[in-house]
Design a protein around this motif. Sequence first.
Motif, PDB file in Angstrom:
ATOM      1  N   GLY A 101       0.855  -1.181   0.000  1.00 44.91           N
ATOM      2  CA  GLY A 101       0.000   0.000   0.000  1.00 44.91           C
ATOM      3  C   GLY A 101       0.892   1.231   0.000  1.00 44.91           C
ATOM      4  O   GLY A 101       2.005   1.188   0.512  1.00 44.91           O
ATOM      5  N   TYR A 102       0.420   2.305  -0.587  1.00 48.83           N
ATOM      6  CA  TYR A 102       1.212   3.535  -0.654  1.00 48.83           C
ATOM      7  C   TYR A 102       0.277   4.718  -0.732  1.00 48.83           C
ATOM      8  O   TYR A 102      -0.902   4.573  -1.052  1.00 48.83           O
ATOM      9  CB  TYR A 102       2.153   3.514  -1.862  1.00 48.83           C
ATOM     10  CG  TYR A 102       1.444   3.224  -3.164  1.00 48.83           C
ATOM     11  CD1 TYR A 102       0.954   4.259  -3.951  1.00 48.83           C
ATOM     12  CD2 TYR A 102       1.219   1.924  -3.593  1.00 48.83           C
ATOM     13  CE1 TYR A 102       0.271   3.999  -5.125  1.00 48.83           C
ATOM     14  CE2 TYR A 102       0.543   1.658  -4.765  1.00 48.83           C
ATOM     15  CZ  TYR A 102       0.080   2.699  -5.530  1.00 48.83           C
ATOM     16  OH  TYR A 102      -0.603   2.440  -6.692  1.00 48.83           O
ATOM     17  N   GLY A 103       0.786   5.913  -0.434  1.00 44.42           N
ATOM     18  CA  GLY A 103      -0.084   7.071  -0.506  1.00 44.42           C
ATOM     19  C   GLY A 103       0.499   8.313   0.122  1.00 44.42           C
ATOM     20  O   GLY A 103       1.713   8.425   0.337  1.00 44.42           O
ATOM     21  N   VAL A 104      -0.400   9.251   0.446  1.00 40.40           N
ATOM     22  CA  VAL A 104      -0.057  10.547   1.016  1.00 40.40           C
ATOM     23  C   VAL A 104      -0.943  10.785   2.229  1.00 40.40           C
ATOM     24  O   VAL A 104      -1.994  10.161   2.380  1.00 40.40           O
ATOM     25  CB  VAL A 104      -0.257  11.694  -0.008  1.00 40.40           C
ATOM     26  CG1 VAL A 104       0.653  11.526  -1.195  1.00 40.40           C
ATOM     27  CG2 VAL A 104      -1.705  11.784  -0.450  1.00 40.40           C
ATOM     28  N   GLY A 105      -0.517  11.709   3.078  1.00 37.50           N
ATOM     29  CA  GLY A 105      -1.332  12.002   4.250  1.00 37.50           C
ATOM     30  C   GLY A 105      -0.902  13.293   4.922  1.00 37.50           C
ATOM     31  O   GLY A 105       0.032  13.963   4.490  1.00 37.50           O
ATOM     32  N   THR A 106      -1.628  13.630   5.973  1.00 31.57           N
ATOM     33  CA  THR A 106      -1.310  14.778   6.811  1.00 31.57           C
ATOM     34  C   THR A 106      -1.217  14.292   8.253  1.00 31.57           C
ATOM     35  O   THR A 106      -1.759  13.238   8.599  1.00 31.57           O
ATOM     36  CB  THR A 106      -2.392  15.874   6.727  1.00 31.57           C
ATOM     37  OG1 THR A 106      -3.619  15.347   7.218  1.00 31.57           O
ATOM     38  CG2 THR A 106      -2.564  16.382   5.309  1.00 31.57           C
ATOM     39  N   ASP A 118      -4.845   9.679   6.163  1.00 27.74           N
ATOM     40  CA  ASP A 118      -4.078   9.107   5.066  1.00 27.74           C
ATOM     41  C   ASP A 118      -4.989   8.740   3.907  1.00 27.74           C
ATOM     42  O   ASP A 118      -6.094   8.233   4.111  1.00 27.74           O
ATOM     43  CB  ASP A 118      -3.350   7.843   5.522  1.00 27.74           C
ATOM     44  CG  ASP A 118      -2.303   8.113   6.568  1.00 27.74           C
ATOM     45  OD1 ASP A 118      -1.752   9.232   6.577  1.00 27.74           O
ATOM     46  OD2 ASP A 118      -2.016   7.215   7.374  1.00 27.74           O
ATOM     47  N   LEU A 119      -4.513   8.999   2.698  1.00 29.27           N
ATOM     48  CA  LEU A 119      -5.169   8.545   1.479  1.00 29.27           C
ATOM     49  C   LEU A 119      -4.246   7.499   0.882  1.00 29.27           C
ATOM     50  O   LEU A 119      -3.143   7.815   0.425  1.00 29.27           O
ATOM     51  CB  LEU A 119      -5.391   9.700   0.502  1.00 29.27           C
ATOM     52  CG  LEU A 119      -5.983   9.328  -0.850  1.00 29.27           C
ATOM     53  CD1 LEU A 119      -7.349   8.658  -0.688  1.00 29.27           C
ATOM     54  CD2 LEU A 119      -6.097  10.557  -1.740  1.00 29.27           C
ATOM     55  N   PRO A 128     -12.390  -0.447  -6.774  1.00 32.66           N
ATOM     56  CA  PRO A 128     -11.945   0.735  -6.028  1.00 32.66           C
ATOM     57  C   PRO A 128     -10.775   0.364  -5.118  1.00 32.66           C
ATOM     58  O   PRO A 128     -10.835  -0.614  -4.395  1.00 32.66           O
ATOM     59  CB  PRO A 128     -13.183   1.129  -5.222  1.00 32.66           C
ATOM     60  CG  PRO A 128     -13.989  -0.117  -5.110  1.00 32.66           C
ATOM     61  CD  PRO A 128     -13.708  -0.906  -6.364  1.00 32.66           C
ATOM     62  N   ASN A 129      -9.715   1.145  -5.205  1.00 32.64           N
ATOM     63  CA  ASN A 129      -8.587   0.794  -4.356  1.00 32.64           C
ATOM     64  C   ASN A 129      -8.028   1.977  -3.573  1.00 32.64           C
ATOM     65  O   ASN A 129      -6.976   1.872  -2.992  1.00 32.64           O
ATOM     66  CB  ASN A 129      -7.476   0.108  -5.153  1.00 32.64           C
ATOM     67  CG  ASN A 129      -6.768   1.037  -6.107  1.00 32.64           C
ATOM     68  OD1 ASN A 129      -7.162   2.180  -6.294  1.00 32.64           O
ATOM     69  ND2 ASN A 129      -5.708   0.556  -6.721  1.00 32.64           N
ATOM     70  N   ALA A 130      -8.720   3.098  -3.546  1.00 30.32           N
ATOM     71  CA  ALA A 130      -8.290   4.235  -2.720  1.00 30.32           C
ATOM     72  C   ALA A 130      -9.062   4.207  -1.404  1.00 30.32           C
ATOM     73  O   ALA A 130     -10.268   3.970  -1.388  1.00 30.32           O
ATOM     74  CB  ALA A 130      -8.539   5.550  -3.447  1.00 30.32           C
ATOM     75  N   HIS A 131      -8.350   4.412  -0.308  1.00 31.59           N
ATOM     76  CA  HIS A 131      -8.969   4.387   1.014  1.00 31.59           C
ATOM     77  C   HIS A 131      -8.516   5.593   1.811  1.00 31.59           C
ATOM     78  O   HIS A 131      -7.329   5.888   1.880  1.00 31.59           O
ATOM     79  CB  HIS A 131      -8.565   3.118   1.786  1.00 31.59           C
ATOM     80  CG  HIS A 131      -9.146   1.882   1.240  1.00 31.59           C
ATOM     81  ND1 HIS A 131     -10.313   1.349   1.689  1.00 31.59           N
ATOM     82  CD2 HIS A 131      -8.724   1.059   0.246  1.00 31.59           C
ATOM     83  CE1 HIS A 131     -10.588   0.262   1.013  1.00 31.59           C
ATOM     84  NE2 HIS A 131      -9.636   0.070   0.124  1.00 31.59           N
ATOM     85  N   VAL A 132      -9.458   6.296   2.429  1.00 35.53           N
ATOM     86  CA  VAL A 132      -9.156   7.371   3.366  1.00 35.53           C
ATOM     87  C   VAL A 132      -9.253   6.781   4.756  1.00 35.53           C
ATOM     88  O   VAL A 132     -10.251   6.146   5.101  1.00 35.53           O
ATOM     89  CB  VAL A 132     -10.126   8.558   3.205  1.00 35.53           C
ATOM     90  CG1 VAL A 132      -9.859   9.608   4.269  1.00 35.53           C
ATOM     91  CG2 VAL A 132     -10.018   9.162   1.809  1.00 35.53           C
ATOM     92  N   GLN A 133      -8.206   6.984   5.543  1.00 30.55           N
ATOM     93  CA  GLN A 133      -8.191   6.438   6.892  1.00 30.55           C
ATOM     94  C   GLN A 133      -7.798   7.531   7.868  1.00 30.55           C
ATOM     95  O   GLN A 133      -6.930   8.348   7.580  1.00 30.55           O
ATOM     96  CB  GLN A 133      -7.235   5.247   6.960  1.00 30.55           C
ATOM     97  CG  GLN A 133      -7.764   4.115   6.092  1.00 30.55           C
ATOM     98  CD  GLN A 133      -6.742   3.061   5.773  1.00 30.55           C
ATOM     99  OE1 GLN A 133      -5.556   3.308   5.751  1.00 30.55           O
ATOM    100  NE2 GLN A 133      -7.219   1.858   5.526  1.00 30.55           N
TER     101      GLN A 133
END
Length: 139
Positions: A101-106, A118-119, A128-133
């Motif tokens: 898994g990979y992504g960006v966040g604050t 995190d997105l 669908p493979n994008a998840h906001v956590q």
Amino acid sequence: VDARGYLGLVWKTVLAVRAQSVTTSEPVPAFEQQLAGGIPSLRGYDVGSFAGDNLAAFSAELLLPLTSPLHIGRFGLKLFADSAAVYASGDALGDQRLRWGYGVGTFVNATVFSLGVDLGWREGGGGPNAHVQFGVRLR
């Protein structure tokens, strides 16, 4: 085992790495199995997407603070990559497929708590493979 390391880079940027391992020599009941997915182990997947007797998880984050540490809270951005596998007792980690898994966040780090959003995306595609956590941790 839960090992963490931090390395200061240029412009206040920090490289944070983490490795987790939970192993057992005997099968455990379903309610005691290790879970992979979500902020604790594998962003981009739902919490508890995978379950097994053993867990191996690895994470790397590039953290860029945007505010001074002299403020009440520190706000910043991050890039991350996670990898994890859960598997049955008696099996070898080397024989397992690591999921990514990979992504960006604050993040906001304050004296008594940390907040993160995190997105994350999981490897591959198909559906669908994008998840906001969202995560909160008291210190």
